[in-house]
Design a protein around this motif. Structure first.
Motif, PDB file in Angstrom:
ATOM      1  N   ASP A 826      42.925  43.757  20.036  1.00  0.00           N
ATOM      2  CA  ASP A 826      41.997  43.454  21.129  1.00  0.00           C
ATOM      3  C   ASP A 826      42.209  42.043  21.668  1.00  0.00           C
ATOM      4  OD1 ASP A 826      40.871  45.942  21.044  1.00  0.00           O
ATOM      5  OD2 ASP A 826      39.188  45.357  19.770  1.00  0.00           O
ATOM      6  N   ASN A 827      42.491  41.083  20.781  1.00  0.00           N
ATOM      7  CA  ASN A 827      42.740  39.717  21.246  1.00  0.00           C
ATOM      8  C   ASN A 827      44.014  39.653  22.091  1.00  0.00           C
ATOM      9  OD1 ASN A 827      40.472  38.767  19.963  1.00  0.00           O
ATOM     10  ND2 ASN A 827      41.557  38.089  18.140  1.00  0.00           N
ATOM     11  N   THR A 828      45.046  40.347  21.643  1.00  0.00           N
ATOM     12  CA  THR A 828      46.290  40.392  22.410  1.00  0.00           C
ATOM     13  C   THR A 828      46.066  41.081  23.751  1.00  0.00           C
ATOM     14  OG1 THR A 828      47.574  40.427  20.372  1.00  0.00           O
ATOM     15  CG2 THR A 828      48.687  41.177  22.360  1.00  0.00           C
ATOM     16  N   MET A 829      45.268  42.135  23.745  1.00  0.00           N
ATOM     17  CA  MET A 829      44.982  42.858  24.985  1.00  0.00           C
ATOM     18  C   MET A 829      44.226  41.963  25.974  1.00  0.00           C
ATOM     19  SD  MET A 829      43.112  46.573  25.489  1.00  0.00           S
ATOM     20  CE  MET A 829      41.506  45.991  24.970  1.00  0.00           C
ATOM     21  N   LEU A 830      43.293  41.158  25.481  1.00  0.00           N
ATOM     22  CA  LEU A 830      42.574  40.257  26.361  1.00  0.00           C
ATOM     23  C   LEU A 830      43.519  39.259  27.018  1.00  0.00           C
ATOM     24  CD1 LEU A 830      39.355  39.493  24.260  1.00  0.00           C
ATOM     25  CD2 LEU A 830      39.415  40.598  26.497  1.00  0.00           C
ATOM     26  N   MET A 831      44.409  38.664  26.228  1.00  0.00           N
ATOM     27  CA  MET A 831      45.355  37.702  26.783  1.00  0.00           C
ATOM     28  C   MET A 831      46.315  38.365  27.765  1.00  0.00           C
ATOM     29  SD  MET A 831      46.618  34.744  27.244  1.00  0.00           S
ATOM     30  CE  MET A 831      45.871  33.628  26.057  1.00  0.00           C
ATOM     31  N   ALA A 832      46.812  39.545  27.419  1.00  0.00           N
ATOM     32  CA  ALA A 832      47.738  40.238  28.315  1.00  0.00           C
ATOM     33  C   ALA A 832      47.040  40.627  29.614  1.00  0.00           C
ATOM     34  CB  ALA A 832      48.312  41.471  27.620  1.00  0.00           C
ATOM     35  N   GLY A 833      45.820  41.127  29.527  1.00  0.00           N
ATOM     36  CA  GLY A 833      45.083  41.490  30.723  1.00  0.00           C
ATOM     37  C   GLY A 833      44.825  40.286  31.616  1.00  0.00           C
ATOM     38  N   TYR A 834      44.461  39.173  30.999  1.00  0.00           N
ATOM     39  CA  TYR A 834      44.270  37.949  31.777  1.00  0.00           C
ATOM     40  C   TYR A 834      45.572  37.531  32.461  1.00  0.00           C
ATOM     41  CZ  TYR A 834      43.961  33.029  32.894  1.00  0.00           C
ATOM     42  OH  TYR A 834      44.038  31.841  33.560  1.00  0.00           O
ATOM     43  N   THR A 835      46.688  37.621  31.747  1.00  0.00           N
ATOM     44  CA  THR A 835      47.980  37.212  32.311  1.00  0.00           C
ATOM     45  C   THR A 835      48.355  38.081  33.502  1.00  0.00           C
ATOM     46  OG1 THR A 835      48.665  36.491  30.102  1.00  0.00           O
ATOM     47  CG2 THR A 835      50.395  36.755  31.745  1.00  0.00           C
ATOM     48  N   VAL A 836      48.022  39.371  33.441  1.00  0.00           N
ATOM     49  CA  VAL A 836      48.260  40.249  34.586  1.00  0.00           C
ATOM     50  C   VAL A 836      47.460  39.776  35.795  1.00  0.00           C
ATOM     51  CG1 VAL A 836      47.887  42.572  35.492  1.00  0.00           C
ATOM     52  CG2 VAL A 836      48.883  42.273  33.217  1.00  0.00           C
ATOM     53  N   GLY A 837      46.171  39.525  35.595  1.00  0.00           N
ATOM     54  CA  GLY A 837      45.334  39.085  36.707  1.00  0.00           C
ATOM     55  C   GLY A 837      45.765  37.743  37.267  1.00  0.00           C
ATOM     56  N   GLN A 838      46.104  36.806  36.388  1.00  0.00           N
ATOM     57  CA  GLN A 838      46.567  35.497  36.839  1.00  0.00           C
ATOM     58  C   GLN A 838      47.867  35.613  37.626  1.00  0.00           C
ATOM     59  OE1 GLN A 838      46.787  31.716  34.227  1.00  0.00           O
ATOM     60  NE2 GLN A 838      48.855  32.562  34.145  1.00  0.00           N
ATOM     61  N   GLY A 839      48.778  36.453  37.137  1.00  0.00           N
ATOM     62  CA  GLY A 839      50.050  36.635  37.831  1.00  0.00           C
ATOM     63  C   GLY A 839      49.865  37.220  39.215  1.00  0.00           C
ATOM     64  N   ALA A 840      48.941  38.167  39.342  1.00  0.00           N
ATOM     65  CA  ALA A 840      48.695  38.766  40.654  1.00  0.00           C
ATOM     66  C   ALA A 840      48.138  37.735  41.631  1.00  0.00           C
ATOM     67  CB  ALA A 840      47.731  39.943  40.508  1.00  0.00           C
ATOM     68  N   PHE A 841      47.196  36.916  41.160  1.00  0.00           N
ATOM     69  CA  PHE A 841      46.616  35.907  42.035  1.00  0.00           C
ATOM     70  C   PHE A 841      47.676  34.895  42.463  1.00  0.00           C
ATOM     71  CE2 PHE A 841      44.180  32.328  43.445  1.00  0.00           C
ATOM     72  CZ  PHE A 841      43.019  32.872  43.970  1.00  0.00           C
ATOM     73  N   ALA A 842      48.524  34.467  41.510  1.00  0.00           N
ATOM     74  CA  ALA A 842      49.573  33.500  41.833  1.00  0.00           C
ATOM     75  C   ALA A 842      50.554  34.067  42.859  1.00  0.00           C
ATOM     76  CB  ALA A 842      50.305  33.078  40.561  1.00  0.00           C
ATOM     77  N   LEU A 843      50.908  35.345  42.718  1.00  0.00           N
ATOM     78  CA  LEU A 843      51.807  35.972  43.675  1.00  0.00           C
ATOM     79  C   LEU A 843      51.197  36.007  45.076  1.00  0.00           C
ATOM     80  CD1 LEU A 843      53.324  39.033  41.769  1.00  0.00           C
ATOM     81  CD2 LEU A 843      54.584  37.101  42.732  1.00  0.00           C
ATOM     82  N   LEU A 844      49.948  36.420  45.159  1.00  0.00           N
ATOM     83  CA  LEU A 844      49.288  36.488  46.459  1.00  0.00           C
ATOM     84  C   LEU A 844      49.204  35.104  47.104  1.00  0.00           C
ATOM     85  CD1 LEU A 844      46.434  38.990  45.523  1.00  0.00           C
ATOM     86  CD2 LEU A 844      48.356  39.434  47.061  1.00  0.00           C
ATOM     87  N   LEU A 845      48.905  34.091  46.300  1.00  0.00           N
ATOM     88  CA  LEU A 845      48.814  32.738  46.834  1.00  0.00           C
ATOM     89  C   LEU A 845      50.176  32.259  47.344  1.00  0.00           C
ATOM     90  CD1 LEU A 845      46.968  30.165  47.144  1.00  0.00           C
ATOM     91  CD2 LEU A 845      47.923  29.429  44.954  1.00  0.00           C
TER      92      LEU A 845
END
Length: 854
Positions: A826-845
């Motif tokens: 679950d801890n790994t999943m939280l970090m991976a999920g956050y990294t997905v969201g952060q990556g998407a925002f960075a790409l859009l920016l």
């Protein structure tokens, strides 16, 4: 005594709504012997492997006091230099090094660490908990801080100490004006030490919210714990700004990416915004714990409950909120717009209101009660006098026209020290005298303490009050000498004499502590000041004999027999039912028992991780990049070693803990304390990313001409679509892995995690390649620098995920992860999920912002 609880999943069984605690009769001696055995401390050098908060807290406080003394000695040398005009005791280069290390040491190596250290020591006792929830994390934070701090001060011995001031303003600290490694000692060393502070903040937040004793709802939480909870929350949202700032400046120094170089689109004011977004909340991060200590000592010393308790809590919350709207308070002379000046001036004045509420509450309580005139009382009186004066000068510099005159003068030096020494150092010394009996059952000397107080109080005011006048007479701060015909001579001599008097008072306190540590202290009773809170219950290395049921703000005043009941084992968890260290985890609001948390014992992993992490950063600082890989690998291996045995799973059946409560020994998901810690860590991560986004937009506002105006100069829009598709596939793979784990399909778990990482990696590499294909170079413009920083930020997260996913897969192959044991996943999943969201925002920016606003 009656305990109310509801049957169901939280209690482990259904049952009647009322349970009666056992009468306060002694429990079987076997329980006590087991408790003593599992909490026994190692001997000799093995003590370095201990993780108990009593040991770590004392070592933490001791290290902070060591750095306080070292930084204080540098201050005495500077005052000796300034005692006479045109003095040659220190040359300008040495003075600049001393000034920088003094300020940095006091702010980063003493002030924040010591308040966290006192919290590590006191919070479990105030909560009646066995320990904080992540003892090895606390131990790692201490050793990383200790070794890092020693390295920082050692730079003075090699003429390599930073000399750019404790605020390290670029461009003076960039590669052009500060070649060599001096600035790197600050940037890498302090950035690393701030990570240690964040680790402590996570420990404090989860500890206060999840390890309170049964019955201690939030409205019964000791006010010091409120102060520490707010302080830790402020660290979570303030420290990422300075960590990002140090990363940007270090990258600029190494790769010449111009974040702060105006000629290529950067702006030095970006550093000031990031630094002071951290720096002004830091003043209250230092003050709030001191205020919390005062709010605990005043009722005890006045023998009267704190007047306006709820208002004081609201004032603490208000101070924490206001503090994030004040950072431009330090930038009134930088040419910002008048509207901004008005807003931040008003906010700077408004923050005095919650401080005033607390001061009046303390005065009212002292006036209402019958005051015990101990050394702690005298230090509290000194605190009130000094801090109020510091607050008044703070309101003065909040007035923009006055600030324009006083800025960067010795008036500001005086104000800073009145607030920080008055607001934190005097309460800290009061706390040393007040809570010393909980350390070894003895009292510090009242006679020596009074001498120390008057020397410190008099020496402080003699030192810093004249600086107000010196500043108004025009003496600028940070000068190492001055002509003799400006009217500053006598005032500087008086300040220097006062500094040595102040140092003598501190020396007496330290000598008294050393004398007491060698067994020469006066024996104290269990509760010498008749305190009303739980830390005055006698305890051993295992904290309290049983975890008390709490019914009010001052449990020992409300139930005079509570201490005897607890020592007799008549409350919760009187022994060690699973034959290991453990404490009760309670619900965050109502504080109902939820599960029994096993706690790790002594281990060498945290010590080695702290040592080799410090060595890694030291190697980076001096430019030994290849050599730095070895200590990094050892540090990572040490962390994995200490983590491996922590996710125990449900290895015991539900246990009886008292009061009719039968609770499980393992839970998963949002109820688990580890999940809470991971969420707090992601708040830190998200705040740092938000500061990077702010940097991107800020640099565009100051230099829009370096942003591409032709869409042809940008990567094709297909790169954006491809990157988002890869991130979506990563999220889908992660969801599949989670579903597979719920069905105990290990092959699906492993494949899903592996695919998630590969898709994320492909998105990050693809974005970097897309930017390179356009011919963009990071060293040519601020746009290139901040765009590649977005890519590098995602790349850093890929490195973190590589470790986390690799660790999770290793546990999967060892059969240590399954549907009923998934906390690590679950801890790994939280970090991976956050990294997905952060990556998407960075790409859009990176792809849409230049097209829309270029």
């Amino acid at each position: 005594m009656t305990l109310q609880h509801e049957g169901g999943p939280g209690s482990g069984h259904g049952g009647p709504a009322h349970r009666t605690l056992p009468s306060p009769l002694p429990r079987p001696e076997e329980e006590l012997r087991t408790l003593q055995r599992v909490w026994r401390m190692p001997r000799g050098l093995g003590l370095l492997s201990e993780v108990n908060n009593n040991v770590i807290g004392v070592m933490y406080i001791g290290a902070a006091l060591l750095f306080f003394v070292l930084a204080g000695l540098l201050a005495l040398a500077m005052r000796a230099q300034l005692a006479f005009p045109e003095s040659a005791l220190l040359d300008h280069d040495t003075y600049n090094q001393f000034f920088t290390v003094h300020g940095t040491g006091m702010m980063f190596l003493f002030a924040v660490p010591v308040v966290e250290a006192i919290g590590v020591y006191l919070i479990p006792a105030m909560l009646g908990a066995r320990d904080l929830p992540f003892p090895r994390l606390s131990a790692f934070a201490f050793w990383a801080y200790f070794f890092g701090g020693l390295s920082f001060f050692a730079s003075l011995l090699f003429d390599a100490a930073p000399d750019g001031g404790w605020f390290m303003y670029p461009p003076l600290t960039s590669y052009e004006h500060s070649p060599g490694i001096r600035a790197d000692f600050w940037l890498l060393g302090i950035g690393f030490i701030e990570i240690s502070a964040i680790a402590g903040a996570i420990e404090i937040i989860v500890g206060i919210l999840r390890t309170r004793p049964p019955g201690m709802t939030l409205d019964k939480l000791p006010i010091y714990c409120w102060a520490m909870l707010i302080m830790a929350g402020m660290i979570i949202f303030a420290f990422p700004a300075v960590i990002l700032a140090t990363a940007l400046l270090e990258v600029e120094r190494v790769f010449h990416w111009p974040f702060f170089i105006a000629e290529r689109g950067g702006d030095p004011l970006l550093w000031q915004h990031l630094f002071w977004f951290f720096g002004h909340p830091e003043v209250y991060i230092i003050f709030l714990p001191g205020a919390g200590l005062v709010s605990m000592m005043v009722p005890t010393l006045a023998r009267y409950p704190l007047i306006g308790h709820n208002l004081v809590v609201l004032a603490l919350v208000g101070t924490g909120v206001f503090s994030f709207g004040l950072w431009v308070h330090h930038m009134f002379t930088t040419g910002i717009p008048p509207l901004s000046l008005s807003f931040f001036s008003a906010a700077s004045m408004a923050v005095a209101v919650p401080s005033g509420i607390q001061v009046f509450a303390w005065i009212a309580t002292l006036g209402k009660g019958r005051v015990q005139w101990t050394v702690a009382t005298w230090f509290l009186m000194g605190f009130l006098f000094i801090f109020v004066l510091g607050g008044l000068t703070g309101v003065m510099v909040a007035v923009v026209p006055f600030d324009w005159q006083a800025h960067d003068s010795y008036f500001i030096v005086a104000h800073l020290h009145y607030v920080l020494i008055g607001g934190m150092v005097f309460p800290m010394f009061a706390a040393l005298y007040h809570w010393w009996p909980t350390l070894n059952g003895t009292l510090l000397s009242e006679r020596l303490g009074r001498w120390a107080f008057w020397l410190m109080f008099g020496g402080f005011n003699v030192t810093f009050f004249p600086m107000h006048i010196t500043g108004l007479l025009g003496m600028p701060r940070r000068v190492y000498t001055y002509p003799g015909d400006l009217g500053w001579n006598l005032l500087n001599m008086v300040s220097t004499v006062g500094a040595f008097v102040l140092a003598l008072g501190v020396l007496i306190v330290l000598a008294d502590m050393a004398r007491n540590a060698f067994g020469r202290g006066q024996p104290a009773s269990d509760n010498p000041w008749n305190g009303g809170t739980l830390e005055w219950i006698p305890n051993g290395n295992y904290a309290v004999r049983s975890i008390p049921y709490v019914t009010g703000l001052y449990p020992l005043w409300e139930n005079p027999n509570l201490s005897r009941e607890v020592q007799a084992g008549a409350h919760f968890l009187p022994g060690a039912p699973t034959d290991r260290r453990e404490t009760i985890v309670t619900s965050p609001i109502e504080s109902k028992p939820q599960y029994l948390m096993p706690m790790p014992g002594p281990h060498w992993g945290h010590f080695l991780a702290g040592l080799f992490t410090a060595l890694h950063f030291l190697c980076l600082t001096v430019g030994w990049y290849l050599i730095s890989i070895l200590p990094a690998l050892i540090a990572i291996a040490s962390v994995i070693w200490w983590l491996w045995d922590l996710d125990t799973g449900e290895d015991h059946p539900p246990q009886e803990v008292g009061g009719g409560w039968r609770i499980p020994v393992y839970v998963q998901g949002p109820s688990n304390h580890s999940w809470w810690a991971m969420v707090v860590l992601l708040l830190v991560d998200g705040t740092a990313f938000a500061c990077l986004i702010f940097s991107y937009i800020f640099l565009w506002t100051v230099s829009p001409d370096v942003w591409p105006s032709d869409p042809a100069a940008l990567p094709g829009i297909g790169w954006l679509g491809g990157g988002l598709l890869l991130l979506a596939l990563a999220a889908l793979s992660l969801w599949w892995a989670s579903r597979s784990l719920g069905a105990d399909r290990q092959a699906g778990v492993r494949l899903g995690l592996l695919l998630c990482f590969l898709f994320l990696l492909a998105a990050a590499v693809g974005e970097g390649y897309a930017q390179i294909q356009t011919g963009l170079k990071g060293a040519e413009s601020a746009y290139g620098a901040v765009t590649y920083m977005l890519v590098a930020w995602q790349g850093f997260h890929m490195a973190v995920l590589l470790l986390m996913i690799g660790y999770t897969l290793a546990r999967s192959f060892r059969g240590l992860i399954h549907a009923r044991r998934r906390v690590t996943f679950d801890n790994t999943m939280l970090m991976a999920g956050y990294t997905v969201g952060q990556g998407a925002f960075a790409l859009l920016l990176a792809h849409l912002f230049p097209r829309l606003f270029g």
